[in-house]
Design a protein around this motif. Structure first.
Motif, PDB file in Angstrom:
ATOM      1  N   THR A 675       0.844  -1.201   0.000  1.00 28.73           N
ATOM      2  CA  THR A 675       0.000   0.000   0.000  1.00 28.73           C
ATOM      3  C   THR A 675       0.879   1.250   0.000  1.00 28.73           C
ATOM      4  O   THR A 675       0.644   2.213  -0.749  1.00 28.73           O
ATOM      5  CB  THR A 675      -0.926   0.005   1.227  1.00 28.73           C
ATOM      6  OG1 THR A 675      -1.771  -1.150   1.184  1.00 28.73           O
ATOM      7  CG2 THR A 675      -1.776   1.252   1.260  1.00 28.73           C
ATOM      8  N   ALA A 676       1.911   1.219   0.842  1.00 31.82           N
ATOM      9  CA  ALA A 676       2.843   2.353   0.885  1.00 31.82           C
ATOM     10  C   ALA A 676       3.616   2.488  -0.426  1.00 31.82           C
ATOM     11  O   ALA A 676       3.876   3.606  -0.903  1.00 31.82           O
ATOM     12  CB  ALA A 676       3.809   2.183   2.049  1.00 31.82           C
ATOM     13  N   LEU A 677       3.982   1.363  -1.033  1.00 31.92           N
ATOM     14  CA  LEU A 677       4.701   1.398  -2.305  1.00 31.92           C
ATOM     15  C   LEU A 677       3.889   2.111  -3.381  1.00 31.92           C
ATOM     16  O   LEU A 677       4.413   2.953  -4.118  1.00 31.92           O
ATOM     17  CB  LEU A 677       5.003  -0.034  -2.771  1.00 31.92           C
ATOM     18  CG  LEU A 677       6.274  -0.699  -2.249  1.00 31.92           C
ATOM     19  CD1 LEU A 677       6.323  -2.147  -2.709  1.00 31.92           C
ATOM     20  CD2 LEU A 677       7.492   0.045  -2.742  1.00 31.92           C
ATOM     21  N   ILE A 678       2.614   1.752  -3.477  1.00 30.36           N
ATOM     22  CA  ILE A 678       1.756   2.354  -4.503  1.00 30.36           C
ATOM     23  C   ILE A 678       1.608   3.849  -4.248  1.00 30.36           C
ATOM     24  O   ILE A 678       1.717   4.676  -5.163  1.00 30.36           O
ATOM     25  CB  ILE A 678       0.386   1.670  -4.532  1.00 30.36           C
ATOM     26  CG1 ILE A 678       0.533   0.180  -4.891  1.00 30.36           C
ATOM     27  CG2 ILE A 678      -0.541   2.376  -5.500  1.00 30.36           C
ATOM     28  CD1 ILE A 678       1.133  -0.078  -6.245  1.00 30.36           C
ATOM     29  N   THR A 679       1.366   4.214  -2.987  1.00 31.73           N
ATOM     30  CA  THR A 679       1.191   5.635  -2.649  1.00 31.73           C
ATOM     31  C   THR A 679       2.469   6.405  -2.935  1.00 31.73           C
ATOM     32  O   THR A 679       2.445   7.528  -3.470  1.00 31.73           O
ATOM     33  CB  THR A 679       0.802   5.772  -1.169  1.00 31.73           C
ATOM     34  OG1 THR A 679      -0.337   4.939  -0.902  1.00 31.73           O
ATOM     35  CG2 THR A 679       0.461   7.210  -0.830  1.00 31.73           C
ATOM     36  N   SER A 680       3.594   5.812  -2.583  1.00 31.55           N
ATOM     37  CA  SER A 680       4.880   6.458  -2.840  1.00 31.55           C
ATOM     38  C   SER A 680       5.102   6.637  -4.341  1.00 31.55           C
ATOM     39  O   SER A 680       5.531   7.704  -4.792  1.00 31.55           O
ATOM     40  CB  SER A 680       6.002   5.618  -2.237  1.00 31.55           C
ATOM     41  OG  SER A 680       7.270   6.106  -2.621  1.00 31.55           O
ATOM     42  N   ALA A 681       4.826   5.587  -5.119  1.00 28.22           N
ATOM     43  CA  ALA A 681       5.015   5.675  -6.573  1.00 28.22           C
ATOM     44  C   ALA A 681       4.123   6.751  -7.174  1.00 28.22           C
ATOM     45  O   ALA A 681       4.501   7.440  -8.131  1.00 28.22           O
ATOM     46  CB  ALA A 681       4.721   4.315  -7.209  1.00 28.22           C
ATOM     47  N   ALA A 682       2.907   6.903  -6.620  1.00 21.66           N
ATOM     48  CA  ALA A 682       2.008   7.952  -7.111  1.00 21.66           C
ATOM     49  C   ALA A 682       2.592   9.331  -6.836  1.00 21.66           C
ATOM     50  O   ALA A 682       2.561  10.219  -7.705  1.00 21.66           O
ATOM     51  CB  ALA A 682       0.637   7.797  -6.457  1.00 21.66           C
ATOM     52  N   HIS A 683       3.126   9.536  -5.624  1.00 21.70           N
ATOM     53  CA  HIS A 683       3.758  10.824  -5.303  1.00 21.70           C
ATOM     54  C   HIS A 683       4.945  11.073  -6.221  1.00 21.70           C
ATOM     55  O   HIS A 683       5.166  12.213  -6.683  1.00 21.70           O
ATOM     56  CB  HIS A 683       4.211  10.840  -3.843  1.00 21.70           C
ATOM     57  CG  HIS A 683       3.081  11.057  -2.864  1.00 21.70           C
ATOM     58  ND1 HIS A 683       2.341  12.205  -2.832  1.00 21.70           N
ATOM     59  CD2 HIS A 683       2.586  10.253  -1.877  1.00 21.70           C
ATOM     60  CE1 HIS A 683       1.429  12.124  -1.873  1.00 21.70           C
ATOM     61  NE2 HIS A 683       1.549  10.939  -1.283  1.00 21.70           N
ATOM     62  N   LEU A 684       5.710  10.020  -6.475  1.00 27.63           N
ATOM     63  CA  LEU A 684       6.889  10.166  -7.322  1.00 27.63           C
ATOM     64  C   LEU A 684       6.476  10.537  -8.742  1.00 27.63           C
ATOM     65  O   LEU A 684       7.089  11.412  -9.377  1.00 27.63           O
ATOM     66  CB  LEU A 684       7.678   8.855  -7.327  1.00 27.63           C
ATOM     67  CG  LEU A 684       9.094   8.889  -7.926  1.00 27.63           C
ATOM     68  CD1 LEU A 684       9.956   9.921  -7.220  1.00 27.63           C
ATOM     69  CD2 LEU A 684       9.723   7.506  -7.833  1.00 27.63           C
ATOM     70  N   ALA A 685       5.416   9.905  -9.243  1.00 30.61           N
ATOM     71  CA  ALA A 685       4.945  10.201 -10.597  1.00 30.61           C
ATOM     72  C   ALA A 685       4.420  11.622 -10.708  1.00 30.61           C
ATOM     73  O   ALA A 685       4.453  12.227 -11.792  1.00 30.61           O
ATOM     74  CB  ALA A 685       3.852   9.208 -11.001  1.00 30.61           C
ATOM     75  N   GLU A 686       3.928  12.149  -9.589  1.00 27.33           N
ATOM     76  CA  GLU A 686       3.377  13.513  -9.591  1.00 27.33           C
ATOM     77  C   GLU A 686       4.404  14.560  -9.156  1.00 27.33           C
ATOM     78  O   GLU A 686       4.054  15.707  -8.862  1.00 27.33           O
ATOM     79  CB  GLU A 686       2.142  13.565  -8.690  1.00 27.33           C
ATOM     80  CG  GLU A 686       0.990  12.721  -9.229  1.00 27.33           C
ATOM     81  CD  GLU A 686      -0.171  12.624  -8.263  1.00 27.33           C
ATOM     82  OE1 GLU A 686      -0.038  13.110  -7.112  1.00 27.33           O
ATOM     83  OE2 GLU A 686      -1.218  12.052  -8.635  1.00 27.33           O
ATOM     84  N   GLY A 687       5.691  14.144  -9.075  1.00 33.55           N
ATOM     85  CA  GLY A 687       6.759  15.112  -8.816  1.00 33.55           C
ATOM     86  C   GLY A 687       7.001  15.435  -7.366  1.00 33.55           C
ATOM     87  O   GLY A 687       7.514  16.521  -7.053  1.00 33.55           O
ATOM     88  N   ARG A 688       6.682  14.531  -6.440  1.00 38.72           N
ATOM     89  CA  ARG A 688       6.920  14.767  -5.011  1.00 38.72           C
ATOM     90  C   ARG A 688       7.822  13.661  -4.449  1.00 38.72           C
ATOM     91  O   ARG A 688       7.382  12.830  -3.644  1.00 38.72           O
ATOM     92  CB  ARG A 688       5.584  14.805  -4.262  1.00 38.72           C
ATOM     93  CG  ARG A 688       4.695  15.985  -4.657  1.00 38.72           C
ATOM     94  CD  ARG A 688       3.436  16.039  -3.790  1.00 38.72           C
ATOM     95  NE  ARG A 688       2.576  14.896  -4.025  1.00 38.72           N
ATOM     96  CZ  ARG A 688       1.669  14.815  -4.992  1.00 38.72           C
ATOM     97  NH1 ARG A 688       1.520  15.820  -5.844  1.00 38.72           N
ATOM     98  NH2 ARG A 688       0.907  13.746  -5.126  1.00 38.72           N
ATOM     99  N   PRO A 689       9.096  13.633  -4.859  1.00 36.62           N
ATOM    100  CA  PRO A 689       9.974  12.536  -4.427  1.00 36.62           C
ATOM    101  C   PRO A 689      10.233  12.537  -2.923  1.00 36.62           C
ATOM    102  O   PRO A 689      10.397  11.472  -2.326  1.00 36.62           O
ATOM    103  CB  PRO A 689      11.256  12.767  -5.215  1.00 36.62           C
ATOM    104  CG  PRO A 689      11.229  14.214  -5.591  1.00 36.62           C
ATOM    105  CD  PRO A 689       9.790  14.557  -5.781  1.00 36.62           C
ATOM    106  N   GLU A 690      10.323  13.734  -2.296  1.00 33.90           N
ATOM    107  CA  GLU A 690      10.584  13.757  -0.850  1.00 33.90           C
ATOM    108  C   GLU A 690       9.444  13.089  -0.088  1.00 33.90           C
ATOM    109  O   GLU A 690       9.683  12.311   0.861  1.00 33.90           O
ATOM    110  CB  GLU A 690      10.766  15.202  -0.365  1.00 33.90           C
ATOM    111  CG  GLU A 690      11.991  15.907  -0.924  1.00 33.90           C
ATOM    112  CD  GLU A 690      11.740  16.502  -2.306  1.00 33.90           C
ATOM    113  OE1 GLU A 690      10.594  16.368  -2.802  1.00 33.90           O
ATOM    114  OE2 GLU A 690      12.673  17.083  -2.899  1.00 33.90           O
ATOM    115  N   THR A 691       8.218  13.399  -0.489  1.00 32.30           N
ATOM    116  CA  THR A 691       7.054  12.764   0.165  1.00 32.30           C
ATOM    117  C   THR A 691       7.078  11.266  -0.066  1.00 32.30           C
ATOM    118  O   THR A 691       6.781  10.475   0.847  1.00 32.30           O
ATOM    119  CB  THR A 691       5.745  13.359  -0.386  1.00 32.30           C
ATOM    120  OG1 THR A 691       5.773  14.774  -0.237  1.00 32.30           O
ATOM    121  CG2 THR A 691       4.544  12.783   0.335  1.00 32.30           C
TER     122      THR A 691
END
Length: 889
Positions: A675-691
């Protein structure tokens, strides 16, 4: 418990039907013709046409002489004849086809072992039918298949399946249906094609000459004119003529009796009661009335119902005297169906309270003889639910409510059990019914009451009941995500099974297989992969053929999920396919909570960028009712669904889908991690790598997938040192397959590329390509970004990517790509994207493309976005130019 499950799987028993009951050999026996049988050459000559047509139908009323006519014709044939009396096989397609396959074997038509046998009474897999048809169609001489009493088969699915096999078997099969009713087959097509032989009631009717000859065989002489009058009054009904002959033998003036016989008596029942029942001695009349509650009977069973000891002699005499008692062979008999119905009606009038007692006597006798199915049927008919539930539990057959073999029949049988049945066995059955029927709370209430009452009872052997409770406790633990509860259930089972009567567990391997599957699934949810394998591996290799097909498939699916979580896509795919095959081979339907194999295949398809296939697989696994959702299955669904949505660029929907739609007693570390992986990948795809990186740092445990994704996030945030440090923390002994290692190599390759070390980047990328190529693992490269393109455009990396990740750089008849040409496409275009691209090159507008392809404008726009993304362009003209450079046009 695992030690009990190490034996090799036994082949499917050739003498057991899909409900686990022995095949009744009498159903394959061609009926014997009595001494008074009259051969009728006009009809057998007509039946000879059956060898020239695919389908033959002998259709007439009860007692029209259909069966004996076909039996007489069969006796003169040299071709192999598979005879099956369909009585009792019409309860579902699986029963009929299991019996039909057995009938072919009895007739000497050996079927290949890979054809298999239906395991579920209620369905038959289409592939099994195809294999049967193909085998029969390859025969050099046809096999005659006779289905007697086909009117008892009322399931339209069976008619459709017979039509399928008959059509595809071609000249290898000649089907003869003996029936009272019109079968649900496309008869008009067979008639129009000249592929049907028909003998109907009018043709079956006796002629005056035949009637006179029949009476002669009974020692009666009647002029043809008098016989003609008798035929008119009876309408040539074979059974009526025979009844007349039997009755006339008892009259001082037989000819006068026959002349005065009235065909329009009030009912056939009056005649049968007067001329068959009432002419028997009172003791025999009582015997006939009592055995009317039985489908079939042997002398010992009849003695149990009558309290007598002379049933064998009485039955032999009744059969010899043609008193509508039919000999089935092997000392078993049955009443003529019409006679049986009339006797039952007469019993209700004469002794209205006797039927339950007779059913109960039959149930007790059958319980001692080992026939569980008939025991349960008679026990239910007697209304003694404590006895009936006790028989099911004591036989250790409670698992059959969950294996897909007899679950529907058993659930329906016990639906009539009222609240008066208060024994522990009754509550165990209630609990199993509710749990099988998706009511967790009610099932738990009944289970707790059963366990409480067992604890207060001292008399009798309770081992089977306690082992049944352990199975249900393990199921509840699996559904509620309760590892401690599962371990307690397993400990209880290990303790109790030593007291179970010898051989009982061997007769019901499904119970142990189910228990191990539930235990392994709960351990898997808790993230204890090694312990989960210790339970799931023996369950996946359980003996028992069809009886354990469902838990075997379920266990294989969960083992496939473990391999997927470890990044071993190939192994996961093979086990998932085995899981599906384990149930499909026997035609066992999978409950909605047991589709884990298909979900694993969907997740693998996403990693291979086969998105349409992934969606199809996901759509094939329906949701269970909320209280009965298996946490492991739903976590697998969440992983596959969220990854698919991410691959399609739907980040918000992916985050929403990432959380499993279940509640569990304990949290699953790997489910939470994904669940965390998917959420993290979504943030990364939307330009929020720190989050993205911060989310993954909060994930508990030592999860390789989370460490790799966090490293990718740090790299995107401009922290290559933190990224490499994270990857270096992964223990060498960690179980990691290409699904994880390839992503880690790509992070290292990108870090080296950014650090100005192209040689190191190429080394890492080459290793990643080699690892991924074996598994056709495309998704990590598609997610990596544009930095890959320049590296993949140069040899030797280009050659490593060709054919599976990128299109070939040298088309047939072409020349190699020069180094200054643009890089290859990392992701291949789909067929529909190629269609759109070709129309772009023709300068067609979006609306024109939609009209030409017969799709909507929005669909065309979706395909255009895919083309632009894969060609790394943003305009139509650039897409066409780039496609021509890559020789895609």
């Amino acid at each position: 418990m695992a030690g009990h499950m190490q034996n090799a799987e036994r082949p499917t028993s050739p003498d057991a039907d899909p409900q686990g009951e022995p095949f009744l050999l009498t159903r394959f026996a061609v009926p014997t013709r009595p001494a008074t049988f009259l051969p009728r050459r006009r009809l057998t000559r007509h039946l000879d046409q059956a060898l020239l047509t695919s389908l033959t139908m002998v259709n007439g009323a009860a007692g029209a002489g259909k069966t004996l006519l076909v039996a007489d014709w069969v006796a003169g044939r040299d071709e192999p004849v598979a005879w099956l009396t369909a009585e009792g096989t019409g309860r579902g397609p699986g029963i009929l086809w299991a019996y039909l396959l057995q009938a072919l074997g009895v007739a000497g038509v050996q079927m290949p072992p890979d054809i298999g046998c239906p395991a579920d009474a209620n369905r038959v897999d289409r592939t099994l039918l195809a294999r049967v048809a193909a085998h029969l169609g390859a025969r050099t001489e046809p096999v005659i298949v006779v289905l007697d009493e086909y009117d008892r088969v009322t399931d339209p699915r069976i008619a459709e399946q017979l039509e399928f096999v008959l059509h595809h078997a071609g000249r290898g099969m000649r089907l003869v249906l003996v029936t009272r009713t019109e079968p649900l087959l496309p008869l008009h097509r067979y008639r129009a094609a000249g592929e049907m032989t028909e003998i109907r009631g009018a043709e079956l009717a006796f002629t005056p000459e035949e009637a006179a000859a029949l009476l002669e065989l009974h020692g009666l002489s009647l002029p043809v004119d008098a016989a003609r009058a008798l035929v008119e009054r009876t309408q040539g009904w074979a059974a009526g003529l025979r009844l007349c002959a039997l009755a006339a033998q008892e009259r001082p003036d037989a000819e006068r009796y026959l002349k005065e016989f009235e065909s329009d008596r009030t009912t056939v029942a009056d005649f049968l009661l007067a001329e068959v029942l009432k002419r028997q001695p009172p003791e025999t009349q009582d015997l006939l009335l009592r055995i009317s509650v039985l489908d079939r009977f042997c002398p010992d069973l009849v003695n149990a119902l009558t309290g007598r000891t002379d049933a064998e002699a009485v039955l032999v005499g009744l059969h010899r005297d043609n008193a509508f008692v039919e000999h089935l062979g092997h000392a078993w008999y049955r009443l003529h169906p019409l006679f049986k119905e009339i006797l039952q009606a007469h019993l209700r009038v004469r002794s209205p309270g006797l039927r339950p007692e007779l059913h109960l006597r039959a149930a007790h006798w059958l319980r001692r003889s080992g026939s569980l199915e008939q025991t349960l049927g008679h026990g239910a008919a007697a209304g003694d639910w404590e006895f009936t539930a006790g028989a099911l539990v004591d036989d250790l057959a409670i698992g059959q409510l969950f294996t897909g073999r007899r679950s529907d029949d058993l659930a329906e049988l016990f639906a009539g059990m009222g609240p008066d049945a208060a024994s522990p066995a009754a509550d165990i059955v209630r609990a199993a019914r509710e749990l099988a029927g998706s009511d967790l709370d009610r099932g738990l209430n009944h289970l707790h009451r059963a366990e409480s009452n067992l604890g207060r009872e001292d008399a009798g052997d309770q081992s089977a009941a306690r082992l049944s409770c352990a199975l249900l406790e393990a199921l509840v633990a699996r559904l509620t995500g309760s590892p401690d509860r599962a371990e307690m259930a397993a400990a209880m089972a290990r303790h109790v099974r030593t007291d179970v009567p010898s051989g009982l567990l061997d007769r019901h391997p499904e119970l142990t297989a189910l228990l191990l599957t539930h235990l392994g699934s709960t351990r898997l949810w808790a993230g204890r992969f090694d312990d989960a394998r210790a339970a799931l591996v023996p369950a996946a290799g359980a003996p028992g053929g069809v009886s354990t097909a469902l838990p075997r498939g379920d266990s294989l699916g969960r083992l496939a999920l473990i391999d997927y979580l470890d990044g071993r896509l190939g192994r996961a795919e093979r086990k998932a396919q085995e899981a599906i095959t384990a149930t499909q081979r026997f035609g066992v339907p999978q409950p909605s909570g047991c589709g884990i194999g298909r979900l694993v295949l969907a997740a693998v398809a996403v990693d291979r960028d086969e998105l349409d296939r992934a969606q199809t697989l996901l759509d094939s696994v329906p949701l269970s009712p909320a209280p009965m959702r298996d946490p492991v299955t739903e976590a697998g669904r969440a992983i596959a669904t969220a990854r698919l949505l991410l691959a399609r660029g739907k980040t918000r929907a992916a985050v929403e889908a990432a959380e499993p739609a279940v509640s569990a007693e304990v949290a699953s570390p790997w489910a939470s991690g994904h669940t965390a992986l998917i959420t993290s990948a979504a943030h990364l795809a939307e330009g929020r790598p720190e989050t993205a990186a911060r989310l993954l740092r909060a994930v508990p445990g030592d999860q390789v997938a989370c460490a790799v994704e966090a490293a990718r996030a740090h790299l995107a945030a401009g922290e290559p040192g933190a990224a490499i440090a994270l990857l270096d923390t992964v223990r060498p002994e960690a179980r990691t397959g290409p699904g994880l290692t390839v992503r880690a190599m790509l992070v290292r390759a990108q870090a080296a590329d950014r650090a100005g070390d192209p040689a190191a980047a190429r080394r890492q990328l080459a290793q990643a390509l080699r690892e991924a190529r074996r598994e056709k693992l495309r998704r990590p490269f598609l997610d990596a970004g544009a930095w890959l393109h320049p590296l993949l455009s140069a040899s030797p990396l280009r050659e490593l990517a060709e054919g599976w990740l990128a299109p070939r750089s040298v088309p047939p008849g072409g020349t190699p790509r020069s180094p200054d040409q643009p890089p290859p496409v990392v992701e291949e275009l789909s067929g529909r994207e190629h269609d759109v691209l070709r129309r772009l090159a023709q300068m067609m507008s979006t609306e024109e493309i939609a009209d030409d392809l017969h799709v909507s404008v929005n669909t065309v726009k979706t395909h255009l976005k895919g083309v632009y993304r894969k060609l790394a362009v943003s305009r139509r003209t650039d897409a066409v130019r780039r496609a021509r450079e890559l020789r895609l046009l």
